[in-house]
Write a protein that holds these residues in place. Structure first.
Motif, PDB file in Angstrom:
ATOM      1  N   LEU A 213       0.817  -1.203   0.000  1.00  0.00           N
ATOM      2  CA  LEU A 213       0.000   0.000   0.000  1.00  0.00           C
ATOM      3  C   LEU A 213       0.850   1.251   0.000  1.00  0.00           C
ATOM      4  CD1 LEU A 213      -2.918   1.251   0.390  1.00  0.00           C
ATOM      5  CD2 LEU A 213      -2.359   1.291   2.827  1.00  0.00           C
ATOM      6  N   VAL A 214       0.463   2.211  -0.821  1.00  0.00           N
ATOM      7  CA  VAL A 214       0.971   3.575  -0.730  1.00  0.00           C
ATOM      8  C   VAL A 214      -0.135   4.395  -0.077  1.00  0.00           C
ATOM      9  CG1 VAL A 214       1.779   5.602  -1.983  1.00  0.00           C
ATOM     10  CG2 VAL A 214       2.343   3.321  -2.835  1.00  0.00           C
ATOM     11  N   PRO A 215       0.018   4.771   1.207  1.00  0.00           N
ATOM     12  CA  PRO A 215      -1.042   5.543   1.867  1.00  0.00           C
ATOM     13  C   PRO A 215      -1.268   6.872   1.158  1.00  0.00           C
ATOM     14  CG  PRO A 215       0.499   4.653   3.481  1.00  0.00           C
ATOM     15  CD  PRO A 215       1.114   4.434   2.129  1.00  0.00           C
ATOM     16  N   VAL A 216      -2.518   7.264   1.027  1.00  0.00           N
ATOM     17  CA  VAL A 216      -2.838   8.502   0.328  1.00  0.00           C
ATOM     18  C   VAL A 216      -2.232   9.709   1.039  1.00  0.00           C
ATOM     19  CG1 VAL A 216      -5.022   8.909   1.529  1.00  0.00           C
ATOM     20  CG2 VAL A 216      -4.720   9.746  -0.808  1.00  0.00           C
ATOM     21  N   ASP A 221       1.402  17.306  -1.457  1.00  0.00           N
ATOM     22  CA  ASP A 221       0.876  18.376  -0.620  1.00  0.00           C
ATOM     23  C   ASP A 221      -0.460  18.892  -1.142  1.00  0.00           C
ATOM     24  OD1 ASP A 221       0.786  20.097   1.485  1.00  0.00           O
ATOM     25  OD2 ASP A 221       2.002  21.652   0.508  1.00  0.00           O
ATOM     26  N   GLU A 222      -1.404  17.982  -1.330  1.00  0.00           N
ATOM     27  CA  GLU A 222      -2.770  18.383  -1.679  1.00  0.00           C
ATOM     28  C   GLU A 222      -3.704  17.220  -1.391  1.00  0.00           C
ATOM     29  OE1 GLU A 222      -4.007  18.871  -5.777  1.00  0.00           O
ATOM     30  OE2 GLU A 222      -2.231  17.806  -6.487  1.00  0.00           O
ATOM     31  N   TYR A 223      -4.988  17.489  -1.403  1.00  0.00           N
ATOM     32  CA  TYR A 223      -5.978  16.440  -1.207  1.00  0.00           C
ATOM     33  C   TYR A 223      -6.082  15.598  -2.475  1.00  0.00           C
ATOM     34  CZ  TYR A 223      -7.808  18.337   3.164  1.00  0.00           C
ATOM     35  OH  TYR A 223      -7.947  18.769   4.460  1.00  0.00           O
ATOM     36  N   PHE A 224      -6.132  14.286  -2.289  1.00  0.00           N
ATOM     37  CA  PHE A 224      -6.385  13.383  -3.404  1.00  0.00           C
ATOM     38  C   PHE A 224      -7.742  12.736  -3.203  1.00  0.00           C
ATOM     39  CE2 PHE A 224      -2.858  12.856  -6.353  1.00  0.00           C
ATOM     40  CZ  PHE A 224      -1.878  13.642  -5.740  1.00  0.00           C
ATOM     41  N   ILE A 225      -8.549  12.828  -4.243  1.00  0.00           N
ATOM     42  CA  ILE A 225      -9.922  12.343  -4.201  1.00  0.00           C
ATOM     43  C   ILE A 225     -10.021  11.032  -4.973  1.00  0.00           C
ATOM     44  CG2 ILE A 225     -12.310  12.857  -4.857  1.00  0.00           C
ATOM     45  CD1 ILE A 225     -11.416  15.857  -4.782  1.00  0.00           C
ATOM     46  N   ARG A 237      -6.558  20.102  -6.499  1.00  0.00           N
ATOM     47  CA  ARG A 237      -6.185  21.362  -7.135  1.00  0.00           C
ATOM     48  C   ARG A 237      -5.576  21.150  -8.516  1.00  0.00           C
ATOM     49  NH1 ARG A 237      -3.499  22.065  -2.278  1.00  0.00           N
ATOM     50  NH2 ARG A 237      -1.518  22.074  -3.428  1.00  0.00           N
ATOM     51  N   SER A 238      -4.628  20.235  -8.610  1.00  0.00           N
ATOM     52  CA  SER A 238      -3.867  20.093  -9.853  1.00  0.00           C
ATOM     53  C   SER A 238      -4.573  19.239 -10.891  1.00  0.00           C
ATOM     54  CB  SER A 238      -2.493  19.475  -9.553  1.00  0.00           C
ATOM     55  OG  SER A 238      -2.643  18.132  -9.111  1.00  0.00           O
ATOM     56  N   PHE A 294      -8.107  12.839   1.288  1.00  0.00           N
ATOM     57  CA  PHE A 294      -7.114  12.942   2.336  1.00  0.00           C
ATOM     58  C   PHE A 294      -6.083  13.977   1.945  1.00  0.00           C
ATOM     59  CE2 PHE A 294      -8.814   8.733   3.102  1.00  0.00           C
ATOM     60  CZ  PHE A 294      -8.851   8.671   4.493  1.00  0.00           C
ATOM     61  N   LYS A 295      -5.720  14.812   2.897  1.00  0.00           N
ATOM     62  CA  LYS A 295      -4.651  15.742   2.632  1.00  0.00           C
ATOM     63  C   LYS A 295      -3.327  15.020   2.762  1.00  0.00           C
ATOM     64  CE  LYS A 295      -2.788  20.291   3.649  1.00  0.00           C
ATOM     65  NZ  LYS A 295      -2.880  21.510   4.465  1.00  0.00           N
ATOM     66  N   SER A 296      -2.471  15.190   1.763  1.00  0.00           N
ATOM     67  CA  SER A 296      -1.207  14.492   1.754  1.00  0.00           C
ATOM     68  C   SER A 296      -0.146  15.287   2.476  1.00  0.00           C
ATOM     69  CB  SER A 296      -0.778  14.238   0.302  1.00  0.00           C
ATOM     70  OG  SER A 296      -1.795  13.549  -0.378  1.00  0.00           O
ATOM     71  N   GLY A 297       1.003  14.606   2.643  1.00  0.00           N
ATOM     72  CA  GLY A 297       2.126  15.297   3.243  1.00  0.00           C
ATOM     73  C   GLY A 297       2.420  14.842   4.647  1.00  0.00           C
ATOM     74  N   GLY A 298       2.237  13.511   4.915  1.00  0.00           N
ATOM     75  CA  GLY A 298       2.673  12.965   6.190  1.00  0.00           C
ATOM     76  C   GLY A 298       1.615  12.928   7.260  1.00  0.00           C
ATOM     77  N   GLY A 299       0.333  13.082   6.898  1.00  0.00           N
ATOM     78  CA  GLY A 299      -0.722  13.008   7.885  1.00  0.00           C
ATOM     79  C   GLY A 299      -1.001  11.586   8.303  1.00  0.00           C
ATOM     80  N   LYS A 300      -2.138  11.393   8.999  1.00  0.00           N
ATOM     81  CA  LYS A 300      -2.475  10.068   9.514  1.00  0.00           C
ATOM     82  C   LYS A 300      -3.672   9.506   8.766  1.00  0.00           C
ATOM     83  CE  LYS A 300      -0.740  11.108  14.134  1.00  0.00           C
ATOM     84  NZ  LYS A 300      -1.059  11.160  15.584  1.00  0.00           N
ATOM     85  N   GLY A 301      -3.736   9.762   7.467  1.00  0.00           N
ATOM     86  CA  GLY A 301      -4.932   9.390   6.743  1.00  0.00           C
ATOM     87  C   GLY A 301      -5.066   7.928   6.424  1.00  0.00           C
TER      88      GLY A 301
END
Length: 327
Positions: A213-216, A221-225, A237-238, A294-301
């Motif tokens: 798994l690659v955690p989202v 550094d943005e939300y992935f839907i 965004r992108s 989930f917002k990316s960048g090292g969160g706990k998602g």
């Protein structure tokens, strides 16, 4: 050629299974069928939505047939979309099971099918053998009246034990692979995205076939839907995408032999925005401001590990589907 010999043997086994079912039906002897139901309307609608995003048409009102699936697989063979369509077609199929009530075998395009050719590993085959012994007066060890009255419960039990054994086989394989890769934490691997969920991407490594798994929460550094129509994670965004079937490079971040879990870090950039793709469904976050991505960048998602998955045999009636549910 070896491949032609294998196909001949497989065809003979399939015909033997069909013949066994026909013989028992003719003798009016109850039996256990191996059935594979037609894909549900929901699965077909999802398939049609996905095919629309790559420029292929599938009429939602059209009745699904093995011939129609084979036509689709033939049209996309040797194209850039071949692997991802193969994956989506596979996931459209239902799971085969045992039952005394015949509904046919969609994957093999057969009206009746009863396992007969592998008694060493399948109790369902022995039930069919004993039914034939009784129907054809071949001996004293045929099915008893009591067993014939309990076929529904026997079929359910066989189905359940088959699925448990398949899960145990996958779990054991996961643990062996994780134990092997534990010494390679920090190494880079090439692979392909084989699963897309709201919590991350499943990637299968080219060299070992291991899944992880690659955690989202680690993607950027943005939300992935999660766009369920196109089977992709899409940057809010992108618009950049991690779609099913996408070839990537990952770093092995974690290997846990006791659970068989592998966690990867994505090293590849996402694919560019697809101008022809519809806007992703925003899910809960789009309606309430939370939960849809989930917002990316090292969160706990995302979860910390994922069980590797190992496909079974192909559905031989569907040409080109390499991995899938056992027939």
């Amino acid at each position: 050629k070896s491949l032609e010999a294998h196909r001949l043997i497989e065809e003979m086994m399939v015909q033997a299974n069909v013949c066994a079912a026909e013989t028992l039906e003719k003798a009016r002897t109850p039996l256990i069928y191996r059935v594979h139901e037609t894909p549900s309307q929901e699965k077909i609608f999802n398939l049609a939505d996905f095919l629309h995003t790559i420029g292929k048409s599938w009429t939602k009102g059209e009745a699904p047939t093995t011939k129609r699936f084979n036509k689709l697989l033939g049209e996309i063979k040797d194209t850039a979309h071949a692997e991802v369509v193969n994956e989506v077609v596979l996931r459209t199929q239902m799971q085969a099971f045992y039952t005394p009530s015949n509904v046919g075998h969609f994957g093999l395009n057969l009206d009746r099918y009863a396992h007969f050719t592998s008694p060493i590993r399948r109790y369902a085959d022995l039930i069919v053998h004993r039914g034939l012994i009784r129907a054809l007066n071949l001996g004293d060890d045929g099915l008893t009246d009591r067993e014939m009255s309990e076929l529904e419960g026997i079929a359910d039990h066989i189905t359940d034990t088959e699925r448990r054994s398949m899960a145990a086989e996958r779990a054991a394989m996961d643990r062996y692979i994780a134990a092997y890769l534990e010494e390679h934490v920090g190494a880079l691997f090439t692979g392909r995205i084989t699963g897309v969920t709201r919590f991350g991407l499943f990637v299968r490594l080219d060299e070992t076939g291991a899944d992880g798994l690659v955690p989202v929460s680690t993607l950027g550094d943005e939300y992935f839907i999660h766009d369920d129509r196109t089977h992709a994670l899409v940057g809010e965004r992108s618009g950049k995408r991690f779609p099913l079937g996408y070839n990537v490079e990952v770093l092995l971040a974690e290997a846990t032999p006791i659970t068989g879990g592998l966690v990867f870090q994505m090293m590849s950039d996402p694919a560019p925005r697809d101008p022809n793709a519809p806007s992703p469904r925003l899910g809960m976050r789009g309606r309430t401001g939370k939960g849809g991505g989930f917002k990316s960048g090292g969160g706990k998602g995302g979860p910390k590990s994922a069980r590797a998955r190992n496909g079974g045999k192909p559905l031989n009636g569907l040409k080109g589907v390499r991995k899938g549910k056992r027939k």
